[in-house]
Design a protein around this motif. Structure first.
Motif, PDB file in Angstrom:
ATOM      1  N   LEU A  23      86.163 -46.776  10.467  1.00 31.06           N
ATOM      2  CA  LEU A  23      86.593 -45.724  11.389  1.00 31.06           C
ATOM      3  C   LEU A  23      86.002 -47.229  12.682  1.00 31.06           C
ATOM      4  O   LEU A  23      86.826 -47.085  14.554  1.00 31.06           O
ATOM      5  CB  LEU A  23      86.538 -44.355  11.844  1.00 31.06           C
ATOM      6  N   SER A  24      84.811 -47.278  12.781  1.00 30.51           N
ATOM      7  CA  SER A  24      84.264 -47.578  14.638  1.00 30.51           C
ATOM      8  C   SER A  24      84.418 -48.994  14.330  1.00 30.51           C
ATOM      9  O   SER A  24      84.416 -49.538  15.570  1.00 30.51           O
ATOM     10  CB  SER A  24      82.853 -47.363  13.893  1.00 30.51           C
ATOM     11  N   GLN A  27      88.085 -48.305  16.111  1.00 30.78           N
ATOM     12  CA  GLN A  27      87.908 -47.837  17.460  1.00 30.78           C
ATOM     13  C   GLN A  27      87.559 -48.374  18.600  1.00 30.78           C
ATOM     14  O   GLN A  27      87.995 -48.519  19.293  1.00 30.78           O
ATOM     15  CB  GLN A  27      86.968 -46.611  17.633  1.00 30.78           C
ATOM     16  N   HIS A  28      86.900 -49.786  18.083  1.00 32.25           N
ATOM     17  CA  HIS A  28      86.139 -50.876  18.497  1.00 32.25           C
ATOM     18  C   HIS A  28      87.241 -51.528  19.810  1.00 32.25           C
ATOM     19  O   HIS A  28      87.713 -51.844  20.780  1.00 32.25           O
ATOM     20  CB  HIS A  28      85.084 -51.177  18.732  1.00 32.25           C
ATOM     21  N   ILE A  30      90.386 -50.766  19.204  1.00 28.19           N
ATOM     22  CA  ILE A  30      91.569 -49.880  20.308  1.00 28.19           C
ATOM     23  C   ILE A  30      90.920 -50.011  21.242  1.00 28.19           C
ATOM     24  O   ILE A  30      91.937 -50.704  22.662  1.00 28.19           O
ATOM     25  CB  ILE A  30      91.838 -48.943  19.570  1.00 28.19           C
ATOM     26  N   GLU A  31      90.147 -49.312  21.525  1.00 31.64           N
ATOM     27  CA  GLU A  31      89.501 -49.457  23.013  1.00 31.64           C
ATOM     28  C   GLU A  31      89.513 -51.269  23.666  1.00 31.64           C
ATOM     29  O   GLU A  31      89.667 -51.286  25.336  1.00 31.64           O
ATOM     30  CB  GLU A  31      88.199 -49.271  23.179  1.00 31.64           C
ATOM     31  N   MET A  57      90.778 -39.879  14.493  1.00 30.46           N
ATOM     32  CA  MET A  57      90.663 -41.147  15.177  1.00 30.46           C
ATOM     33  C   MET A  57      91.413 -41.673  16.198  1.00 30.46           C
ATOM     34  O   MET A  57      90.884 -41.975  17.429  1.00 30.46           O
ATOM     35  CB  MET A  57      89.553 -41.962  14.211  1.00 30.46           C
ATOM     36  N   LEU A  58      92.255 -41.919  15.797  1.00 32.19           N
ATOM     37  CA  LEU A  58      93.832 -42.679  16.047  1.00 32.19           C
ATOM     38  C   LEU A  58      94.291 -41.092  17.601  1.00 32.19           C
ATOM     39  O   LEU A  58      94.669 -41.492  18.597  1.00 32.19           O
ATOM     40  CB  LEU A  58      94.666 -42.660  15.583  1.00 32.19           C
ATOM     41  N   ALA A  61      91.579 -41.173  20.445  1.00 36.15           N
ATOM     42  CA  ALA A  61      91.680 -42.151  21.157  1.00 36.15           C
ATOM     43  C   ALA A  61      92.396 -42.511  22.311  1.00 36.15           C
ATOM     44  O   ALA A  61      91.913 -42.268  23.049  1.00 36.15           O
ATOM     45  CB  ALA A  61      91.743 -44.164  20.170  1.00 36.15           C
ATOM     46  N   SER A  62      93.288 -41.605  21.029  1.00 36.20           N
ATOM     47  CA  SER A  62      94.794 -41.148  22.594  1.00 36.20           C
ATOM     48  C   SER A  62      94.257 -40.658  23.544  1.00 36.20           C
ATOM     49  O   SER A  62      94.663 -40.868  24.636  1.00 36.20           O
ATOM     50  CB  SER A  62      96.248 -40.618  21.542  1.00 36.20           C
ATOM     51  N   LYS A  64      91.127 -39.731  24.050  1.00 35.24           N
ATOM     52  CA  LYS A  64      90.442 -40.508  25.514  1.00 35.24           C
ATOM     53  C   LYS A  64      91.138 -41.075  26.345  1.00 35.24           C
ATOM     54  O   LYS A  64      90.721 -41.571  27.763  1.00 35.24           O
ATOM     55  CB  LYS A  64      89.679 -41.555  25.026  1.00 35.24           C
TER      56      LYS A  64
END
Length: 102
Positions: A23-24, A27-28, A30-31, A57-58, A61-62, A64
Motif C-alpha cells: 500500500l505505501s 500510495q506514493h 498515486i500522490e 487506501m484508494l 487517497a481520493s 485527501k
C-alpha cells in the motif's frame, strides 16, 4: 505492482496486486501522479488481486485529493474482483471513463 501512466499523466493503470503488503508504494505513486495534474483517473481493471485494505487506501487517497481541490476517479469496467471488493466496502467507482477522457 506495475504502474503505467497515460494521457499526459492523467491516467494511472495499476496492474498486479494491491493489498496491505504494498500500500505505501502504491500510495506514493498515486500522490506523485496527482502532483502533476488536477484530476487523476486510476484504472483498476488489470489488478489480479485486491483486498479491502487496498480499497480503503484508494478511498483515503481520493478524500485527501478532494481536500486539496483535486480529484481521483476510480475506474473499473470489467474486473469482478475489484467490483466485489468495492461493493463489499461501499466505495463508488466509475464503470465508464468520464467524457474528458473517453
Amino acid at each position: 505492482m506495475q504502474f503505467h501512466s497515460f494521457l499526459t499523466n492523467r491516467l494511472l493503470r495499476l496492474e498486479g496486486k494491491l493489498y496491505s503488503g504494498n500500500l505505501s508504494e502504491v500510495q506514493h505513486k498515486i500522490e506523485s501522479a496527482l502532483d502533476r495534474t488536477q484530476s487523476l483517473i486510476i484504472d483498476l481493471d488489470r489488478l489480479e488481486n485486491f483486498d479491502a485494505a487496498g480499497a480503503y487506501m484508494l478511498y483515503i487517497a481520493s478524500e485527501k485529493a478532494r481536500e486539496n481541490n483535486k480529484e481521483i476517479i476510480l475506474f473499473c469496467k470489467e474486473n469482478e474482483i475489484v467490483k466485489y471488493v468495492f461493493k463489499f466496502v461501499g466505495i463508488h467507482y466509475y464503470k465508464r471513463l468520464p467524457k474528458l477522457i473517453a
